[in-house]
Design a protein around this motif. Sequence first.
Motif, PDB file in Angstrom:
ATOM      1  N   GLY A  41       0.893  -1.198   0.127  1.00 30.48           N
ATOM      2  CA  GLY A  41       0.047  -0.021  -0.104  1.00 30.48           C
ATOM      3  C   GLY A  41       0.859   1.234  -0.061  1.00 30.48           C
ATOM      4  O   GLY A  41       0.394   2.332   0.080  1.00 30.48           O
ATOM      5  N   LEU A 396      -7.846  -2.305  -2.565  1.00 28.00           N
ATOM      6  CA  LEU A 396      -6.640  -2.407  -1.618  1.00 28.00           C
ATOM      7  C   LEU A 396      -5.431  -2.857  -2.563  1.00 28.00           C
ATOM      8  O   LEU A 396      -5.675  -3.316  -3.857  1.00 28.00           O
ATOM      9  CB  LEU A 396      -6.829  -3.747  -0.565  1.00 28.00           C
ATOM     10  CG  LEU A 396      -8.016  -3.639   0.273  1.00 28.00           C
ATOM     11  CD1 LEU A 396      -7.986  -4.981   0.908  1.00 28.00           C
ATOM     12  CD2 LEU A 396      -7.502  -2.544   1.212  1.00 28.00           C
ATOM     13  N   GLY A 398      -2.093  -4.995  -3.981  1.00 28.00           N
ATOM     14  CA  GLY A 398      -1.950  -6.354  -3.918  1.00 28.00           C
ATOM     15  C   GLY A 398      -1.766  -7.106  -2.828  1.00 28.00           C
ATOM     16  O   GLY A 398      -2.294  -8.137  -2.258  1.00 28.00           O
TER      17      GLY A 398
HETATM   18  N1  LIG Z   1      -8.166   1.707  -7.802  1.00 26.68           N
HETATM   19  C1  LIG Z   1      -8.069   2.256  -6.624  1.00 26.68           C
HETATM   20  N2  LIG Z   1      -9.049   2.716  -5.690  1.00 26.68           N
HETATM   21  C2  LIG Z   1      -9.127   3.065  -4.459  1.00 26.68           C
HETATM   22  N3  LIG Z   1      -7.785   3.049  -3.855  1.00 26.68           N
HETATM   23  C3  LIG Z   1      -6.914   2.533  -4.453  1.00 26.68           C
HETATM   24  C4  LIG Z   1      -6.636   2.329  -5.818  1.00 26.68           C
HETATM   25  N4  LIG Z   1      -5.606   1.756  -6.293  1.00 26.68           N
HETATM   26  C5  LIG Z   1      -4.771   1.835  -5.326  1.00 26.68           C
HETATM   27  N5  LIG Z   1      -5.522   2.335  -4.096  1.00 26.68           N
HETATM   28  C6  LIG Z   1      -4.875   2.495  -3.062  1.00 26.68           C
HETATM   29  O1  LIG Z   1      -3.730   3.304  -3.115  1.00 26.68           O
HETATM   30  C7  LIG Z   1      -2.868   2.955  -1.976  1.00 26.68           C
HETATM   31  C8  LIG Z   1      -1.531   2.555  -2.856  1.00 26.68           C
HETATM   32  O2  LIG Z   1      -1.818   1.289  -3.601  1.00 26.68           O
HETATM   33  P1  LIG Z   1      -0.741   0.498  -4.320  1.00 26.68           P
HETATM   34  O3  LIG Z   1      -1.233  -0.782  -5.253  1.00 26.68           O
HETATM   35  O4  LIG Z   1       0.210   1.544  -5.152  1.00 26.68           O
HETATM   36  O5  LIG Z   1       0.318   0.001  -3.112  1.00 26.68           O
HETATM   37  P2  LIG Z   1       1.642  -0.888  -3.653  1.00 26.68           P
HETATM   38  O6  LIG Z   1       2.932  -0.190  -2.962  1.00 26.68           O
HETATM   39  O7  LIG Z   1       1.761  -1.427  -5.077  1.00 26.68           O
HETATM   40  O8  LIG Z   1       1.494  -2.264  -2.517  1.00 26.68           O
HETATM   41  P3  LIG Z   1       1.662  -3.923  -2.667  1.00 26.68           P
HETATM   42  O9  LIG Z   1       2.948  -4.007  -2.211  1.00 26.68           O
HETATM   43  O10 LIG Z   1       0.604  -4.369  -1.752  1.00 26.68           O
HETATM   44  O11 LIG Z   1       1.351  -4.286  -4.231  1.00 26.68           O
HETATM   45  C9  LIG Z   1      -3.238   1.757  -1.321  1.00 26.68           C
HETATM   46  O12 LIG Z   1      -3.829   2.467  -0.052  1.00 26.68           O
HETATM   47  C10 LIG Z   1      -4.673   1.356  -2.107  1.00 26.68           C
HETATM   48  O13 LIG Z   1      -5.636   1.009  -1.296  1.00 26.68           O
END
Ligand SMILES: Nc1ncnc2c1ncn2[C@@H]1O[C@H](COP(=O)(O)OP(=O)(O)OP(=O)(O)O)[C@@H](O)[C@H]1O
Lengths: 496, 342
Positions: A41, A396, A398
Amino acid sequence: MTEPILEMRGISKRFGTTQALADVSLALYPGEIHALLGENGAGKSTLIKVMTGIHRPDQGEVWLNGRSITINNPLEAQRHGIAAIHQEPMIFPDLNVAENIFIGHGNRGSIVRWRQMYREAADILARLDVKLDVRSSARGLTLAAQQVVEIAKALSLDVRVLIMDEPTASLSAHEVDQLFKLAKTLKANGVSILFISHRMEEVFSIADRVTVLRDGRFVSTHPASEVTPESAIRDMVGRHMDDFFAKTDKEPGDLLLSVRGLSKDNVFHDINFDVRAGEVVGFAGLVGSRRTDVALALFGIETADAGSVTLNGQPVTIRTPQQAVKLGLAYVTEDRRQLGLTMPMSITTNITLPTLHQYANRFGLVQQRAERQTAETFQQRLSIRTPDVDRPAGTLSGGNQQKVVLSKWLNTQPRLLILDEPTRGIDVGAKAEVHQIIDELAQQGMGIIMISSDLPEVLAMSDRIVVMREGRQMATLNRSEATQERVMAAAMGQTK
Amino acid sequence: MNSIRRTIRPEQIREFILVLLIFAAILFFGSQIENYYQPRTFTRIASSVAILVVVAVGQTLVVLMRNIDLSVGSIVGFTAYFVGRAIVNNPELSPLSIVLLAMLMGGILGLVNGIIIAYGRVPAIITTLGTLAIYRSLLVQFSDAQTIITSALPEWLVNLPQVNAFAIGEWELKLIVLIALVIVVIFQLVVTYLPWGRRLYAIGSNPDAAAMSGLPVTRMTVSAYTLCGALSGLAGFLFLARFGNITVVAAQGMELQVVAAVVVGGINIFGGTGSMFGALLGTVLIATLEQSLLRWRIVSEFWRDALLGLLILLAVATDSVILSRLRAFWARGGVEQVQIEN
Ligand SMILES: Nc1ncnc2c1ncn2[C@@H]1O[C@H](COP(=O)(O)OP(=O)(O)OP(=O)(O)O)[C@@H](O)[C@H]1O
Ligand SMILES: [Mg+2]
């Protein structure tokens, strides 16, 4: 250094009330492998989606070769030479493997040349050292095979910037090696690679520079030589982390599950193992070693042709998942996107779905407050990053989705828990948390089967390790005799 | 087993079953209806196939990408009527320009569907349900409830359905049937060998992934609907040639037959699988039933639509049960190839 190929300047992106990215900057230079780290996240995938035109940034600019550009969609990104392997494989189940690799290409002429396409697809897969029939339908490919297809898809494009969002999450050491070899070749040709992974050893074996994000903000960029896993993790979580968690030793209890000579034609052959109460039995092996198929057979999703399964001393034949659940089994799937979660439904609903009857009051109505409580307990224990548990699971990140899948099945309190890649895509902090929970469950007398491609994890958590290769059981190692080398040797089919 | 799995696809088994069903239907009606086995019976079935299949080909394009076009019946009626009107008013128009006019007219109506669906983001089933009614109303409105009558049409057009492409004895292949078959073949090639065609399958198979991979989903939606409309326009021309007398209710309800043909022909209503050849087989079965039931006195006219509905239900039900099993079986054969070399 030369000029950067791609530069992100002051990127911000908001989803409703979630500030996914706040003023993030990042430069990619030709011929570098750049690792992007951050907790679940932290905003890594969002940054990548901005780079590939899936999301439009609220603020900030994207610069390519010294010019400011706007990328409106993935096709434009592709034309600029930017390609990405996304975190969740995006497979077309009705097309065959070769077509899946080439379908997104805009420049393959006006006619589909099938033979040429099969040949080229086979070449790319050969470079990855993966044997996958390019003519077979993509329906039913295992997650690892899907990921291989995704990788091949990106490699087949003529790219200047290659972005890989957790490409290795369900691959095992051998495929990862092949992928890294290819990455190094690309790097030598001046391609710049942005690489995301939660496996520290991978990051430090390949990255030239490391950037860390925390809570959507830029924390640091350093040359890899100046970073240690400890300092990187400190940057990621903002505090010091304890060491890797290991399972507590404990006398195992009664025999729970006994599998003898389990076989399925052309899939797996003569599998034998026992699980006692309080034991964790790890399954190690390369991609295609058929560990998941064994689990599916135990859980009644596939049926075995031969062999016997004894549960609590009773011989059983499990034909359907419902039956398996009744007998006290639970299976945490590796494929959360297709099988694990109902994306538009809330986190709470997803977690309580299999146990809904426990939340009904005497009129048969579901007590939402109790449901919520459960969800919030898990949110806290696994640090699921979300403003509240009523959000759709699909919003959320991944890794946080994976935590919801885990919560859902942990909440069923099964006697025998089958975990398929339980920490896929989960960050270091939460991983230790998951390991601790697995340990606690074992302490309480649950039997656990854990399939994992993460070798350190298997070694730290298992009382016994079954090593499989191409559907055969190559070795069964006790905790005391299992080492990284022995497991790998058995998985690769080398017998000493 | 593996070699069988590689050379035969589950869809082909389904097509084979369809061929058997067609023969079974012919044998059944042959035993029920007097003088059934006559060239005339089959010529009539073939003419009916010719019109239906042109629309079914267009429908298939749309269904492959997980959409549907319910307005085809109205488009056929609309073009049949107004092309007829155009000929009556300008008898000197050449056959080619008439055909092009029909396709242009249908194409525009299809384009409207496509734009509403792709850019307006209105679900296809709602959009085309709306235009089904709207196009028909336009027809009623602008025709002043007059009809086109055969005697007002030029001779070449009225005779067109009787023109033989070639004949062997009493068995003859009509020109319009040949044209329809050529269209099936052309579009089978389109969906097999053109990137545009393959992308229809990709979009229907996984729309999210298609967008993420950078496939031009909006443009493809518009072009598929436009083509579907143009083909319906062509069918409208054939309809005019075959029946001559065109009222405002012409081709009403044809969407049911076409969707039935497509679904029975094995095109997955959720997109991603199916072929033009399947659509042809589906059409042949539907047309055979249609034409034969007309002559089978036991069954009243009212039951014919019910039978079509039953067929659609059966086809979809068998699809989801049988075909998914076959596929699972095939898929496992595919996964077996996933091995790592050392
Ligand atoms: N389409 C969406 N709608 C609402 N919130 C979103 C959306 N996509 C991502 N988020 C929120 O944005 C934040 C960042 O998400 P992101 O997927 O970029 O994390 P990440 O660093 O890739 O994490 P991970 O290691 O779990 O993949 C999170 O709090 C997520 O819940
Ligand atoms: Mg992510």
